[in-house]
Write an enzyme that holds these catalytic residues in place. Structure first.
Site, PDB file in Angstrom:
ATOM      1  N   GLU A  97      -5.607  -5.272  10.803  1.00 37.03           N
ATOM      2  CA  GLU A  97      -4.636  -4.185  10.932  1.00 37.03           C
ATOM      3  C   GLU A  97      -4.905  -3.422  12.229  1.00 37.03           C
ATOM      4  O   GLU A  97      -5.675  -2.443  12.222  1.00 37.03           O
ATOM      5  CB  GLU A  97      -4.759  -3.219   9.753  1.00 37.03           C
ATOM      6  CG  GLU A  97      -4.390  -3.810   8.420  1.00 37.03           C
ATOM      7  CD  GLU A  97      -3.670  -2.787   7.552  1.00 37.03           C
ATOM      8  OE1 GLU A  97      -2.565  -3.095   7.095  1.00 37.03           O
ATOM      9  OE2 GLU A  97      -4.197  -1.685   7.364  1.00 37.03           O
ATOM     10  N   ASN A 106       0.859  -1.182   0.000  1.00 34.10           N
ATOM     11  CA  ASN A 106       0.000   0.000   0.000  1.00 34.10           C
ATOM     12  C   ASN A 106       0.898   1.237   0.000  1.00 34.10           C
ATOM     13  O   ASN A 106       1.502   1.565   1.015  1.00 34.10           O
ATOM     14  CB  ASN A 106      -0.895  -0.044   1.254  1.00 34.10           C
ATOM     15  CG  ASN A 106      -1.731   1.206   1.418  1.00 34.10           C
ATOM     16  OD1 ASN A 106      -1.847   2.024   0.509  1.00 34.10           O
ATOM     17  ND2 ASN A 106      -2.324   1.363   2.595  1.00 34.10           N
ATOM     18  N   TRP A 107       0.982   1.882  -1.148  1.00 38.64           N
ATOM     19  CA  TRP A 107       1.901   3.025  -1.276  1.00 38.64           C
ATOM     20  C   TRP A 107       1.333   4.302  -0.673  1.00 38.64           C
ATOM     21  O   TRP A 107       2.017   5.316  -0.611  1.00 38.64           O
ATOM     22  CB  TRP A 107       2.257   3.244  -2.758  1.00 38.64           C
ATOM     23  CG  TRP A 107       3.025   2.104  -3.377  1.00 38.64           C
ATOM     24  CD1 TRP A 107       3.461   0.970  -2.730  1.00 38.64           C
ATOM     25  CD2 TRP A 107       3.441   1.965  -4.741  1.00 38.64           C
ATOM     26  NE1 TRP A 107       4.122   0.140  -3.618  1.00 38.64           N
ATOM     27  CE2 TRP A 107       4.125   0.729  -4.862  1.00 38.64           C
ATOM     28  CE3 TRP A 107       3.301   2.749  -5.885  1.00 38.64           C
ATOM     29  CZ2 TRP A 107       4.664   0.273  -6.068  1.00 38.64           C
ATOM     30  CZ3 TRP A 107       3.843   2.301  -7.089  1.00 38.64           C
ATOM     31  CH2 TRP A 107       4.523   1.081  -7.177  1.00 38.64           C
ATOM     32  N   LYS A 108       0.086   4.270  -0.272  1.00 38.58           N
ATOM     33  CA  LYS A 108      -0.583   5.432   0.341  1.00 38.58           C
ATOM     34  C   LYS A 108      -0.391   6.682  -0.532  1.00 38.58           C
ATOM     35  O   LYS A 108      -0.346   6.569  -1.752  1.00 38.58           O
ATOM     36  CB  LYS A 108      -0.080   5.634   1.775  1.00 38.58           C
ATOM     37  CG  LYS A 108      -0.176   4.346   2.600  1.00 38.58           C
ATOM     38  CD  LYS A 108       0.023   4.546   4.068  1.00 38.58           C
ATOM     39  CE  LYS A 108      -0.060   3.205   4.769  1.00 38.58           C
ATOM     40  NZ  LYS A 108      -0.041   3.286   6.204  1.00 38.58           N
ATOM     41  N   GLY A 116       2.722  -1.229   4.371  1.00 37.59           N
ATOM     42  CA  GLY A 116       2.702   0.198   4.038  1.00 37.59           C
ATOM     43  C   GLY A 116       4.105   0.701   3.775  1.00 37.59           C
ATOM     44  O   GLY A 116       4.661   0.510   2.686  1.00 37.59           O
ATOM     45  N   GLU A 151      -6.764   4.432   8.208  1.00 35.90           N
ATOM     46  CA  GLU A 151      -6.526   5.849   7.912  1.00 35.90           C
ATOM     47  C   GLU A 151      -7.767   6.479   7.289  1.00 35.90           C
ATOM     48  O   GLU A 151      -8.041   7.662   7.475  1.00 35.90           O
ATOM     49  CB  GLU A 151      -5.296   5.997   6.998  1.00 35.90           C
ATOM     50  CG  GLU A 151      -4.009   5.788   7.797  1.00 35.90           C
ATOM     51  CD  GLU A 151      -2.836   5.291   6.985  1.00 35.90           C
ATOM     52  OE1 GLU A 151      -2.867   5.351   5.741  1.00 35.90           O
ATOM     53  OE2 GLU A 151      -1.860   4.819   7.606  1.00 35.90           O
ATOM     54  N   SER A 164       3.113  -2.127  10.398  1.00 37.24           N
ATOM     55  CA  SER A 164       4.572  -2.117  10.601  1.00 37.24           C
ATOM     56  C   SER A 164       5.237  -3.438  10.218  1.00 37.24           C
ATOM     57  O   SER A 164       6.152  -3.899  10.907  1.00 37.24           O
ATOM     58  CB  SER A 164       4.907  -1.728  12.047  1.00 37.24           C
ATOM     59  OG  SER A 164       4.393  -0.442  12.339  1.00 37.24           O
ATOM     60  N   GLY A 178       1.734   2.148  10.825  1.00 38.56           N
ATOM     61  CA  GLY A 178       2.567   3.345  10.694  1.00 38.56           C
ATOM     62  C   GLY A 178       3.289   3.755  11.960  1.00 38.56           C
ATOM     63  O   GLY A 178       3.794   4.864  12.058  1.00 38.56           O
ATOM     64  N   HIS A 214      -9.691   0.994   5.350  1.00 37.40           N
ATOM     65  CA  HIS A 214      -8.366   1.140   5.976  1.00 37.40           C
ATOM     66  C   HIS A 214      -8.496   2.072   7.184  1.00 37.40           C
ATOM     67  O   HIS A 214      -9.278   3.028   7.160  1.00 37.40           O
ATOM     68  CB  HIS A 214      -7.387   1.712   4.943  1.00 37.40           C
ATOM     69  CG  HIS A 214      -5.971   1.708   5.421  1.00 37.40           C
ATOM     70  ND1 HIS A 214      -5.484   2.651   6.284  1.00 37.40           N
ATOM     71  CD2 HIS A 214      -4.946   0.847   5.177  1.00 37.40           C
ATOM     72  CE1 HIS A 214      -4.211   2.380   6.551  1.00 37.40           C
ATOM     73  NE2 HIS A 214      -3.863   1.290   5.892  1.00 37.40           N
TER      74      HIS A 214
HETATM   75  P1  PGA Z   1       2.559   0.286   7.719  1.00 36.34           P
HETATM   76  O1  PGA Z   1       1.135   0.463   7.053  1.00 36.34           O
HETATM   77  O2  PGA Z   1       3.161  -0.994   7.176  1.00 36.34           O
HETATM   78  O3  PGA Z   1       3.330   1.496   7.319  1.00 36.34           O
HETATM   79  O4  PGA Z   1       2.337   0.199   9.197  1.00 36.34           O
HETATM   80  C1  PGA Z   1       0.283  -0.667   6.892  1.00 36.34           C
HETATM   81  C2  PGA Z   1      -0.973  -0.243   6.190  1.00 36.34           C
HETATM   82  O5  PGA Z   1      -1.316   0.926   6.218  1.00 36.34           O
HETATM   83  O6  PGA Z   1      -1.647  -1.066   5.572  1.00 36.34           O
END
Ligand code: PGA
Length: 255
Positions: free
Chosen positions: A169, A11-13, A236, A99, A215, A175, A97
């Site tokens: 998650e 997931n490149w966000k 991520g 976020e 993470s 993150g 997600h």
């Molecule tokens: P992260 O993000 O690996 O940076 O914790 C995971 C995600 O948002 O799916």
């Protein structure tokens, strides 16, 4: 029934301009050209989906959308529909997600509408669920996961469910650099399977693939992916670094 291939999603966000995204996609296509026995999906930002789709055509890589609106078209300024995203080559779409839930107010009801649309369009929804640190500390993890799942998957049949991917998650791990331990993940994955099977009365064979995200990096992926309960990972930050992402893919291959 044959076991599903391990699934690794990057997931490149909201990262990478088009040139960087295309370079990353080219490098991944190249690296994966001799690899078998794994499914790798990347979720670039909307602006790079089309060029990246051209690059990964006929490769082992698939494309995911990070988000979409549940209507197909109409007066929804600023939104992008799943029909449009499938049109540019997305076979997967992240839904719910943390976020999006946390920063953009995405509710379980909106998640449900999106999941239903994905099922209808034949796009694999990656439905994200997870508790906050406060909820975990107060012993509410099971209740939170059960509520999110039952609301998000309301109205779906066992067959619909079998086509989904569920990503556990925990919000406290996304993150933050703090990942859940393999034992914590296995516990929640067992719970998710139990909820899908019993409480939501879906037949055993309608088992969705269940990923862990939060993470994940080269230093913990091996330990996580060794567990039979963990069908793959949603990555991520570490997916933005080519070597780190490849190391995670290798962990999945070794599992
Ligand atoms: P992260 O993000 O690996 O940076 O914790 C995971 C995600 O948002 O799916």
């Amino acid at each position: 029934m044959t076991a599903p291939l391990p699934l690794v999603i990057g997931n490149w966000k909201m990262n990478m301009l088009t040139a960087q995204a295309c370079e990353m996609a080219r490098s991944l296509v190249d690296r994966l050209s001799t690899v078998d026995g794994i499914e790798v999906v990347i979720a670039p930002p909307f602006t790079s989906l089309h060029p990246v789709a051209q690059i990964i055509k006929n490769s082992r890589l698939s494309l995911a959308a990070q988000n979409f609106y549940f209507e197909n078209n109409g007066a929804y300024t600023g939104e992008v529909s799943l029909e449009m995203l499938r049109d540019v080559g997305c076979d997967f779409a992240l839904v719910g997600h943390s976020e999006r839930r946390g920063s953009f107010g995405e509710s379980d009801d909106a998640v449900n509408k999106k999941v239903r649309r994905a099922v209808q369009m034949g796009v694999t929804a990656v439905v994200c669920v997870g508790e906050t640190l406060g909820q975990r500390k107060s012993g509410a993890t099971s209740n939170i996961i059960e509520t999110q799942l039952s609301k998000s998957l309301a109205g779906l049949s066992g067959e619909d469910i079998s086509k989904l991917v569920i990503a556990y998650e925990p919000v406290w791990a996304v993150g933050t650099g703090v990942h859940a331990t393999a034992a914590q993940v296995v516990d929640v994955h067992k719970l998710i399977r139990m909820i899908l099977r019993e409480r939501l009365s879906f037949p055993e064979k309608a088992a969705a693939r269940i990923l862990y995200g939060g993470s994940v990096g080269p230093e913990n992926s091996k330990q996580l992916l060794r567990e039979k309960q963990i069908d793959g990972v949603l990555v991520g930050a570490a997916s933005l670094d080519f070597e780190s992402f490849c190391a995670i893919i290798n962990s999945a291959l070794e599992s």
